[in-house]
Scaffold this active site. Sequence first.
Site, PDB file in Angstrom:
ATOM      1  N   LYS A  26      34.961  34.054  49.122  1.00  0.00           N
ATOM      2  CA  LYS A  26      33.899  33.414  49.914  1.00  0.00           C
ATOM      3  C   LYS A  26      32.648  34.294  49.967  1.00  0.00           C
ATOM      4  O   LYS A  26      31.538  33.826  49.704  1.00  0.00           O
ATOM      5  CB  LYS A  26      34.417  33.128  51.328  1.00  0.00           C
ATOM      6  CG  LYS A  26      35.622  32.207  51.379  1.00  0.00           C
ATOM      7  CD  LYS A  26      36.064  31.915  52.788  1.00  0.00           C
ATOM      8  CE  LYS A  26      36.679  33.111  53.463  1.00  0.00           C
ATOM      9  NZ  LYS A  26      37.968  33.512  52.878  1.00  0.00           N
TER      10      LYS A  26
ATOM     11  N   GLU B  86      72.737  40.259  43.176  1.00  0.00           N
ATOM     12  CA  GLU B  86      71.569  39.896  42.359  1.00  0.00           C
ATOM     13  C   GLU B  86      71.979  39.062  41.147  1.00  0.00           C
ATOM     14  O   GLU B  86      71.244  38.153  40.736  1.00  0.00           O
ATOM     15  CB  GLU B  86      70.822  41.159  41.911  1.00  0.00           C
ATOM     16  CG  GLU B  86      70.243  41.984  43.048  1.00  0.00           C
ATOM     17  CD  GLU B  86      69.339  41.177  43.955  1.00  0.00           C
ATOM     18  OE1 GLU B  86      68.646  40.268  43.456  1.00  0.00           O
ATOM     19  OE2 GLU B  86      69.324  41.443  45.176  1.00  0.00           O
TER      20      GLU B  86
ATOM     21  N   PRO C 227      42.113  34.304  52.944  1.00  0.00           N
ATOM     22  CA  PRO C 227      41.477  35.603  52.679  1.00  0.00           C
ATOM     23  C   PRO C 227      41.594  35.987  51.209  1.00  0.00           C
ATOM     24  O   PRO C 227      42.650  35.828  50.596  1.00  0.00           O
ATOM     25  CB  PRO C 227      42.283  36.577  53.559  1.00  0.00           C
ATOM     26  CG  PRO C 227      42.873  35.731  54.628  1.00  0.00           C
ATOM     27  CD  PRO C 227      43.137  34.393  54.005  1.00  0.00           C
TER      28      PRO C 227
END
Length: 634
Positions: free
Chosen positions: A201, A419, A197
């Site tokens: 197209k 982190e 998607p």
Amino acid sequence: MNALKNFFIWAIIIGAAIVAFNLFEGKREFTTKVSLNEVVKLVEEGKVSYAEVRGNTAIIQTKDGQKLEVTLPPNTNLVDKMVEKGVRVEVANPEPPGGWLVNVFLSWLPILFFIGIWIFLLRQMSGGGNVNRAFNFGKSRAKVYIEEKPKVTFKDVAGIEEVKEEVKEIIEYLKDPVKFQKLGGRPPKGVLLYGEPGVGKTLLAKAIAGEAHVPFISVSGSDFVEMFVGVGAARVRDLFETAKKHAPCIIFIDEIDAVGRARGAIPVGGGHDEREQTLNQLLVEMDGFDTSDGIIVIAATNRPDILDPALLRPGRFDRQIFIPKPDVRGRYEILKVHARNKKLAKDVDLEFVARATPGFTGADLENLLNEAALLAARKGKEEITMEEIEEALDRITMGLERKGMTISPKEKEKIAIHEAGHALMGLVSDDDDKVHKISIIPRGMALGVTQQLPIEDKHIYDKKDLYNKILVLLGGRAAEEVFFGKDGITTGAENDLQRATDLAYRMVSMWGMSDKVGPIAIRRVANPFLGGMTTAVDTSPDLLREIDEEVKRIITEQYEKAKAIVEEYKEPLKAVVKKLLEKETITCEEFVEVFKLYGIELKDKCKKEELFDKDRKSEENKELKSEEVKEEVV
């Protein structure tokens, strides 16, 4: 207002139905039909008290209150007998002129009433508007662009140059069909565009019509099948009739998998037979027209694997074109197209944005610049700066900032250590995704984020690459254990562990990267009745146990390696955590600067090679070589 209007309409309909019911039920007399002999017997026995004669029918009331209905034959003397027995007999007045019309109307009124309700409901379902629209079930819902042909051209399509070259002959055929017919060739009857998607197209189909300057007939696959049987096939016929009237033209069927799903013996979902009838009609219509008619069918789908083989055979969809996600160069070209109507500041680096958006489709990139424009407008700026683009990228990839979320200092420290562990693994390992920035600001579902950017687009990964990715994923959990001990590890590594385990499982069971298990792949099938869940088949319990052992070994080895790295750099990592708690967000360069204070050089770990510079250098080298060859020839 519309809700109030609908309420009054339904109130009137229900009220009219109640009145009509009472009207007709009130006029009916509940009598029992009996034979003439029974009535004569009752009269002779003196059990009849009253009689009303209506033409050839008599309503008899007995002394016990029972009402009987009898049909009187011609020239009967029953009335005379009742008079002789003292029965009160009344003869109804003759029917007034036009009475039979009233009776006919009254008898048909309920039917007409319910037909009216049915028409009203159909108009509501069809959205109102044209009165005849409710009955046009078999008419195609395709949008026909004739005067207003699509304004999209190939200039608006970027990042898929090979695909554009592939479809150019379709445009040439629509412009000059004789050129192909002279050589005995024919263009493809149908072109199937498939890809993920957002890759473009529909945009490409519109560009083909815009370049060829022919009518464009657009319809969705879901527009064919509805609640009425036979509607889908009728709409397919009407679609191709419309196309023949406007030939040469392009028919574009979006999401064709809604109607073109493979036929099978087991119906999955409702409307199976109706969908198959629609598909059969589509197959017949695509066989029925000739390419000399000037009609090209273009279809788009995200699921080519579920389409019916008869639809994909030569003679129907002759050409199947895969539209991939754009690479870094393609993303750069797409960004330039979408930036044409945007006011960008001089500091905006579209090359960096292209490199920072791996896996983005054309639709994603358009949305990125649009989000940046909205952010700039919200801040009252006249131009879109790099700050807004980076902020928009963070919002899309990591979620919205939740600065108002209350986090205790202890939790914040654990998030920072987690982190920092991820970032450390990314910097000291050979992972190709370089660290961009580290943040402990909560975003979306995450409490902290370590953002990595790839140096270049990769299409295949070797074992070393995958080991490095697992190492980076386990870095946060390893840092927690080193700093707080085994009892201090948190739930923050849940997603990291899932991704690392999944990666290790794929290495062993799909990619054959385990020496113990060997180069095998576990065959897996999907069950359509279980939501597409996959299950392993033809696999022995011993093999499954070996796979589990290998997965555990890979995870354990990389986890121990991550803990060793954290132990080695524990002191500078503490300083990084302190800085992260102060600023909440730091860049890779700031991370490296802290390590330099401890005499640790992380050389070129934040340097991101310029792919575009490499491309330019390669082009320059090609030009130099070609000039050298020319000189040698001369």
